[in-house]
Design a protein around this motif. Structure first.
Motif, PDB file in Angstrom:
ATOM      1  N   SER A  48       0.825  -1.214   0.000  1.00 59.62           N
ATOM      2  CA  SER A  48       0.000   0.000   0.000  1.00 59.62           C
ATOM      3  C   SER A  48       0.857   1.260   0.000  1.00 59.62           C
ATOM      4  CB  SER A  48      -0.922   0.006   1.213  1.00 59.62           C
ATOM      5  OG  SER A  48      -1.854  -1.045   1.117  1.00 59.62           O
ATOM      6  N   LEU A  49       1.922   1.274   0.792  1.00 55.81           N
ATOM      7  CA  LEU A  49       2.792   2.447   0.827  1.00 55.81           C
ATOM      8  C   LEU A  49       3.532   2.632  -0.499  1.00 55.81           C
ATOM      9  CD1 LEU A  49       4.211   2.208   4.467  1.00 55.81           C
ATOM     10  CD2 LEU A  49       2.371   3.684   3.617  1.00 55.81           C
ATOM     11  N   LYS A  50       3.975   1.526  -1.092  1.00 57.10           N
ATOM     12  CA  LYS A  50       4.621   1.603  -2.407  1.00 57.10           C
ATOM     13  C   LYS A  50       3.651   2.141  -3.452  1.00 57.10           C
ATOM     14  CE  LYS A  50       8.141  -1.969  -1.859  1.00 57.10           C
ATOM     15  NZ  LYS A  50       8.590  -3.314  -2.254  1.00 57.10           N
ATOM     16  N   GLU A  51       2.407   1.691  -3.391  1.00 53.50           N
ATOM     17  CA  GLU A  51       1.392   2.169  -4.332  1.00 53.50           C
ATOM     18  C   GLU A  51       1.147   3.663  -4.157  1.00 53.50           C
ATOM     19  OE1 GLU A  51      -3.282   1.594  -5.599  1.00 53.50           O
ATOM     20  OE2 GLU A  51      -2.381   0.147  -4.227  1.00 53.50           O
ATOM     21  N   ALA A  52       1.125   4.121  -2.916  1.00 50.90           N
ATOM     22  CA  ALA A  52       0.914   5.550  -2.653  1.00 50.90           C
ATOM     23  C   ALA A  52       2.023   6.376  -3.301  1.00 50.90           C
ATOM     24  CB  ALA A  52       0.857   5.818  -1.153  1.00 50.90           C
ATOM     25  N   LEU A  53       3.247   5.953  -3.134  1.00 52.57           N
ATOM     26  CA  LEU A  53       4.372   6.704  -3.692  1.00 52.57           C
ATOM     27  C   LEU A  53       4.389   6.640  -5.213  1.00 52.57           C
ATOM     28  CD1 LEU A  53       6.307   8.268  -1.908  1.00 52.57           C
ATOM     29  CD2 LEU A  53       7.993   6.492  -2.260  1.00 52.57           C
ATOM     30  N   ALA A  54       4.023   5.493  -5.765  1.00 51.38           N
ATOM     31  CA  ALA A  54       4.073   5.320  -7.227  1.00 51.38           C
ATOM     32  C   ALA A  54       2.874   5.928  -7.943  1.00 51.38           C
ATOM     33  CB  ALA A  54       4.163   3.823  -7.556  1.00 51.38           C
ATOM     34  N   GLY A  87       4.240  21.668  -5.581  1.00 48.19           N
ATOM     35  CA  GLY A  87       4.367  22.120  -6.966  1.00 48.19           C
ATOM     36  C   GLY A  87       3.950  21.074  -7.989  1.00 48.19           C
ATOM     37  N   ARG A  88       3.908  19.812  -7.575  1.00 45.77           N
ATOM     38  CA  ARG A  88       3.575  18.730  -8.511  1.00 45.77           C
ATOM     39  C   ARG A  88       2.277  18.020  -8.165  1.00 45.77           C
ATOM     40  NH1 ARG A  88       7.236  14.341  -8.858  1.00 45.77           N
ATOM     41  NH2 ARG A  88       7.598  14.536  -6.652  1.00 45.77           N
ATOM     42  N   ALA A  89       1.749  18.246  -6.980  1.00 44.16           N
ATOM     43  CA  ALA A  89       0.613  17.460  -6.497  1.00 44.16           C
ATOM     44  C   ALA A  89      -0.730  18.072  -6.877  1.00 44.16           C
ATOM     45  CB  ALA A  89       0.693  17.336  -4.984  1.00 44.16           C
ATOM     46  N   ASN A  90      -1.702  17.189  -7.034  1.00 45.17           N
ATOM     47  CA  ASN A  90      -3.101  17.568  -7.199  1.00 45.17           C
ATOM     48  C   ASN A  90      -3.818  17.031  -5.955  1.00 45.17           C
ATOM     49  OD1 ASN A  90      -5.915  17.231  -7.757  1.00 45.17           O
ATOM     50  ND2 ASN A  90      -5.486  17.441  -9.936  1.00 45.17           N
ATOM     51  N   LEU A  91      -4.210  17.931  -5.067  1.00 44.56           N
ATOM     52  CA  LEU A  91      -4.784  17.494  -3.788  1.00 44.56           C
ATOM     53  C   LEU A  91      -6.036  16.641  -3.934  1.00 44.56           C
ATOM     54  CD1 LEU A  91      -4.358  20.521  -1.382  1.00 44.56           C
ATOM     55  CD2 LEU A  91      -3.407  18.233  -1.149  1.00 44.56           C
ATOM     56  N   ALA A  92      -6.911  17.019  -4.835  1.00 45.14           N
ATOM     57  CA  ALA A  92      -8.146  16.249  -5.026  1.00 45.14           C
ATOM     58  C   ALA A  92      -7.828  14.820  -5.458  1.00 45.14           C
ATOM     59  CB  ALA A  92      -9.051  16.929  -6.047  1.00 45.14           C
ATOM     60  N   MET A  93      -6.904  14.681  -6.383  1.00 45.10           N
ATOM     61  CA  MET A  93      -6.525  13.348  -6.846  1.00 45.10           C
ATOM     62  C   MET A  93      -5.775  12.573  -5.763  1.00 45.10           C
ATOM     63  SD  MET A  93      -7.900  12.854  -9.685  1.00 45.10           S
ATOM     64  CE  MET A  93      -7.128  11.307 -10.090  1.00 45.10           C
ATOM     65  N   ALA A  94      -4.944  13.270  -4.989  1.00 46.00           N
ATOM     66  CA  ALA A  94      -4.217  12.611  -3.902  1.00 46.00           C
ATOM     67  C   ALA A  94      -5.193  12.062  -2.862  1.00 46.00           C
ATOM     68  CB  ALA A  94      -3.229  13.579  -3.264  1.00 46.00           C
ATOM     69  N   ARG A  95      -6.195  12.868  -2.497  1.00 48.30           N
ATOM     70  CA  ARG A  95      -7.197  12.411  -1.529  1.00 48.30           C
ATOM     71  C   ARG A  95      -7.970  11.209  -2.079  1.00 48.30           C
ATOM     72  NH1 ARG A  95     -11.363  16.072   0.199  1.00 48.30           N
ATOM     73  NH2 ARG A  95     -11.571  14.683   1.959  1.00 48.30           N
ATOM     74  N   HIS A  96      -8.341  11.285  -3.337  1.00 50.29           N
ATOM     75  CA  HIS A  96      -9.083  10.194  -3.975  1.00 50.29           C
ATOM     76  C   HIS A  96      -8.247   8.910  -3.973  1.00 50.29           C
ATOM     77  CE1 HIS A  96     -11.626   8.065  -6.818  1.00 50.29           C
ATOM     78  NE2 HIS A  96     -10.548   7.852  -7.559  1.00 50.29           N
ATOM     79  N   GLN A  97      -7.006   9.013  -4.370  1.00 53.01           N
ATOM     80  CA  GLN A  97      -6.134   7.836  -4.442  1.00 53.01           C
ATOM     81  C   GLN A  97      -5.843   7.276  -3.049  1.00 53.01           C
ATOM     82  OE1 GLN A  97      -5.492   6.398  -7.226  1.00 53.01           O
ATOM     83  NE2 GLN A  97      -4.157   4.795  -6.450  1.00 53.01           N
ATOM     84  N   LEU A  98      -5.642   8.157  -2.064  1.00 56.15           N
ATOM     85  CA  LEU A  98      -5.367   7.683  -0.707  1.00 56.15           C
ATOM     86  C   LEU A  98      -6.585   6.964  -0.127  1.00 56.15           C
ATOM     87  CD1 LEU A  98      -2.928   7.709   1.149  1.00 56.15           C
ATOM     88  CD2 LEU A  98      -3.826   9.779   2.194  1.00 56.15           C
ATOM     89  N   GLU A 102      -6.577   3.136   1.137  1.00 55.16           N
ATOM     90  CA  GLU A 102      -7.111   2.770   2.452  1.00 55.16           C
ATOM     91  C   GLU A 102      -8.102   1.607   2.330  1.00 55.16           C
ATOM     92  OE1 GLU A 102     -10.171   4.310   5.898  1.00 55.16           O
ATOM     93  OE2 GLU A 102      -9.853   5.548   4.133  1.00 55.16           O
ATOM     94  N   ALA A 103      -8.982   1.672   1.349  1.00 52.71           N
ATOM     95  CA  ALA A 103     -10.002   0.639   1.177  1.00 52.71           C
ATOM     96  C   ALA A 103      -9.387  -0.727   0.872  1.00 52.71           C
ATOM     97  CB  ALA A 103     -10.963   1.042   0.053  1.00 52.71           C
ATOM     98  N   GLU A 104      -8.229  -0.742   0.224  1.00 57.66           N
ATOM     99  CA  GLU A 104      -7.589  -2.003  -0.151  1.00 57.66           C
ATOM    100  C   GLU A 104      -6.576  -2.512   0.879  1.00 57.66           C
ATOM    101  OE1 GLU A 104      -5.943  -1.081  -3.974  1.00 57.66           O
ATOM    102  OE2 GLU A 104      -7.907  -0.955  -4.930  1.00 57.66           O
ATOM    103  N   LEU A 105      -6.283  -1.684   1.876  1.00 59.45           N
ATOM    104  CA  LEU A 105      -5.270  -2.032   2.870  1.00 59.45           C
ATOM    105  C   LEU A 105      -5.781  -3.097   3.837  1.00 59.45           C
ATOM    106  CD1 LEU A 105      -2.524  -1.453   4.250  1.00 59.45           C
ATOM    107  CD2 LEU A 105      -3.672   0.370   5.508  1.00 59.45           C
ATOM    108  N   GLU A 106      -4.998  -4.139   4.000  1.00 57.93           N
ATOM    109  CA  GLU A 106      -5.302  -5.228   4.933  1.00 57.93           C
ATOM    110  C   GLU A 106      -4.212  -5.246   6.001  1.00 57.93           C
ATOM    111  OE1 GLU A 106      -7.202  -9.012   6.083  1.00 57.93           O
ATOM    112  OE2 GLU A 106      -7.776  -7.725   4.436  1.00 57.93           O
ATOM    113  N   ILE A 107      -4.616  -5.077   7.257  1.00 55.42           N
ATOM    114  CA  ILE A 107      -3.624  -5.032   8.342  1.00 55.42           C
ATOM    115  C   ILE A 107      -3.664  -6.329   9.126  1.00 55.42           C
ATOM    116  CG2 ILE A 107      -2.919  -3.803  10.411  1.00 55.42           C
ATOM    117  CD1 ILE A 107      -3.247  -1.436   8.765  1.00 55.42           C
TER     118      ILE A 107
END
Length: 122
Positions: free
Chosen positions: A7-13, A102-113, A117-122
């Motif tokens: 999940s963390l790798k996916e967030a960064l990528a 300078g590179r981020a889109n907050l709306a898309m970042a929130r959507h992707q995060l 979260e929904a796919e994260l299994e702890i």
């Protein structure tokens, strides 16, 4: 379902402008996993510090009688955004994302995060 590391790798990528991510236990302040960051930006220190932000907000909500849940908290700096997303299914945990403003889109970042979260299994 994805584990913490995946999940963390996916967030960064997958999130444009992401420079670091962590899964944090805000009851202890400990990061359960981190990815990214730099020599000048220690994600473990940032994760521990952001637990204070969450605790303060929860205390304030309690004092105000607000019976709602925190979805996420956004902190904007001159060159960075810090996005804190509390996990709904895992009480006491949050995803922490550091973005280059300078590179981020907050709306898309929130959507992707939210998707991560929904796919994260702890």
């Amino acid at each position: 379902m994805a584990n913490t590391e995946t999940s963390l790798k996916e967030a960064l990528a997958s999130i444009e402008g992401a420079t670091g991510a962590a899964l944090v236990d805000y009851t202890s302040g400990m990061a359960l996993g981190t990815i990214g960051g730099s020599n000048s930006f220690d994600l473990n220190v940032a994760a521990a510090g952001n637990t204070d932000v969450i605790r303060a907000k929860l205390r304030t909500m309690e004092h105000l009688g607000i019976k709602d849940e925190i979805e996420d908290i956004l902190i904007t700096l001159g060159s960075q955004y810090h996005l804190i997303r509390l996990l709904k299914r895992q009480n006491g945990l949050f995803l922490y994302l550091v973005l280059d403003s300078g590179r981020a889109n907050l709306a898309m970042a929130r959507h992707q995060l939210r998707k991560i979260e929904a796919e994260l299994e702890i």
